[in-house]
Design a protein around this motif. Structure first.
Motif, mmCIF file in Angstrom:
data_model
loop_
_atom_site.group_PDB
_atom_site.id
_atom_site.type_symbol
_atom_site.label_atom_id
_atom_site.label_comp_id
_atom_site.label_asym_id
_atom_site.label_seq_id
_atom_site.Cartn_x
_atom_site.Cartn_y
_atom_site.Cartn_z
ATOM 1 N N VAL A 173 0.848 -1.190 0.000
ATOM 2 C CA VAL A 173 0.000 0.000 0.000
ATOM 3 C C VAL A 173 0.884 1.241 0.000
ATOM 4 O O VAL A 173 2.033 1.210 0.451
ATOM 5 N N ALA A 174 0.338 2.324 -0.526
ATOM 6 C CA ALA A 174 1.059 3.600 -0.543
ATOM 7 C C ALA A 174 0.148 4.679 0.010
ATOM 8 O O ALA A 174 -1.069 4.660 -0.227
ATOM 9 N N ASP A 175 0.746 5.626 0.728
ATOM 10 C CA ASP A 175 -0.047 6.746 1.234
ATOM 11 C C ASP A 175 -0.085 7.850 0.177
ATOM 12 O O ASP A 175 0.450 7.697 -0.921
ATOM 13 N N ALA A 233 4.709 7.036 0.071
ATOM 14 C CA ALA A 233 5.435 6.135 0.973
ATOM 15 C C ALA A 233 4.737 4.778 0.983
ATOM 16 O O ALA A 233 3.528 4.697 1.191
ATOM 17 N N GLU A 234 5.503 3.727 0.744
ATOM 18 C CA GLU A 234 4.939 2.385 0.671
ATOM 19 C C GLU A 234 5.153 1.618 1.965
ATOM 20 O O GLU A 234 6.114 1.852 2.684
ATOM 21 N N ARG A 235 4.227 0.702 2.240
ATOM 22 C CA ARG A 235 4.398 -0.256 3.318
ATOM 23 C C ARG A 235 3.765 -1.567 2.895
ATOM 24 O O ARG A 235 2.946 -1.616 1.994
ATOM 25 N N ARG A 236 4.183 -2.633 3.551
ATOM 26 C CA ARG A 236 3.717 -3.977 3.204
ATOM 27 C C ARG A 236 2.906 -4.553 4.357
ATOM 28 O O ARG A 236 3.299 -4.455 5.512
ATOM 29 N N LEU A 237 1.784 -5.151 3.990
ATOM 30 C CA LEU A 237 0.918 -5.811 4.956
ATOM 31 C C LEU A 237 0.836 -7.280 4.593
ATOM 32 O O LEU A 237 0.872 -7.631 3.414
ATOM 33 N N ARG A 238 0.714 -8.130 5.583
ATOM 34 C CA ARG A 238 0.531 -9.567 5.342
ATOM 35 C C ARG A 238 -0.780 -9.987 5.998
ATOM 36 O O ARG A 238 -1.013 -9.691 7.161
ATOM 37 N N VAL A 239 -1.605 -10.667 5.203
ATOM 38 C CA VAL A 239 -2.901 -11.126 5.714
ATOM 39 C C VAL A 239 -3.186 -12.546 5.236
ATOM 40 O O VAL A 239 -2.770 -12.934 4.147
ATOM 41 N N PRO A 240 -3.920 -13.318 6.042
ATOM 42 C CA PRO A 240 -4.384 -14.627 5.593
ATOM 43 C C PRO A 240 -5.709 -14.456 4.853
ATOM 44 O O PRO A 240 -6.517 -13.594 5.207
ATOM 45 N N SER A 241 -5.916 -15.257 3.825
ATOM 46 C CA SER A 241 -7.150 -15.147 3.057
ATOM 47 C C SER A 241 -7.298 -16.337 2.123
ATOM 48 O O SER A 241 -6.296 -16.861 1.627
ATOM 49 N N ASP A 254 -9.968 -7.259 1.172
ATOM 50 C CA ASP A 254 -10.950 -7.003 2.226
ATOM 51 C C ASP A 254 -10.320 -7.156 3.605
ATOM 52 O O ASP A 254 -10.622 -6.385 4.516
ATOM 53 N N ALA A 255 -9.448 -8.141 3.762
ATOM 54 C CA ALA A 255 -8.779 -8.350 5.049
ATOM 55 C C ALA A 255 -7.835 -7.197 5.369
ATOM 56 O O ALA A 255 -7.638 -6.852 6.536
ATOM 57 N N ALA A 256 -7.253 -6.593 4.342
ATOM 58 C CA ALA A 256 -6.323 -5.481 4.553
ATOM 59 C C ALA A 256 -7.043 -4.160 4.814
ATOM 60 O O ALA A 256 -6.464 -3.257 5.416
ATOM 61 N N ALA A 257 -8.293 -4.056 4.392
ATOM 62 C CA ALA A 257 -9.021 -2.788 4.501
ATOM 63 C C ALA A 257 -8.986 -2.173 5.898
ATOM 64 O O ALA A 257 -8.734 -0.972 6.028
ATOM 65 N N PRO A 258 -9.213 -2.935 6.973
ATOM 66 C CA PRO A 258 -9.163 -2.309 8.301
ATOM 67 C C PRO A 258 -7.765 -1.833 8.703
ATOM 68 O O PRO A 258 -7.613 -1.047 9.636
ATOM 69 N N LEU A 259 -6.752 -2.300 8.004
ATOM 70 C CA LEU A 259 -5.375 -1.920 8.326
ATOM 71 C C LEU A 259 -4.911 -0.685 7.558
ATOM 72 O O LEU A 259 -3.837 -0.151 7.828
ATOM 73 N N LEU A 260 -5.723 -0.247 6.585
ATOM 74 C CA LEU A 260 -5.355 0.906 5.777
ATOM 75 C C LEU A 260 -5.615 2.197 6.535
ATOM 76 O O LEU A 260 -6.543 2.291 7.332
#
Length: 82
Positions: free
Chosen positions: A8-10, A14-22, A30-36
């Motif tokens: 994701v980028a702001d 600036a980029e950052r990486r998220l890891r989610v199970p799905s 959808d799993a990443a949405a609450p982390l944005l």
């Protein structure tokens, strides 16, 4: 369950990486949405190999049925007045 890395980028780039199970890549978003954060955009989603040591930043997303169950129990739960 699969594991996905979501980049994701702001608003400033600036980029950052998220890891989610799905189970799927679409549900990974959808799993990443609450982390944005406000202004974040998803740049990429890719499945990552499960090495048995996966750490995630959040839980898997709920299915549509899980989200709707409390408000719409479905026809099986309705009693016919006739």
């Amino acid at each position: 369950m699969k594991f996905y890395e979501i980049v994701v980028a702001d608003a400033h780039g600036a980029e950052r990486r998220l890891r989610v199970p799905s189970p799927t890549d679409v549900q990974a978003a959808d799993a990443a949405a609450p982390l944005l954060k406000s202004g974040d955009s998803i740049l990429s989603i890719r499945e990552t190999p499960d090495d048995g040591l996966q750490r995630t930043d959040g839980p898997p997303s709920k299915t549509q049925a899980e989200e709707l169950a409390p408000t719409t129990p479905g026809m099986a739960a309705r009693r016919d007045a006739s």
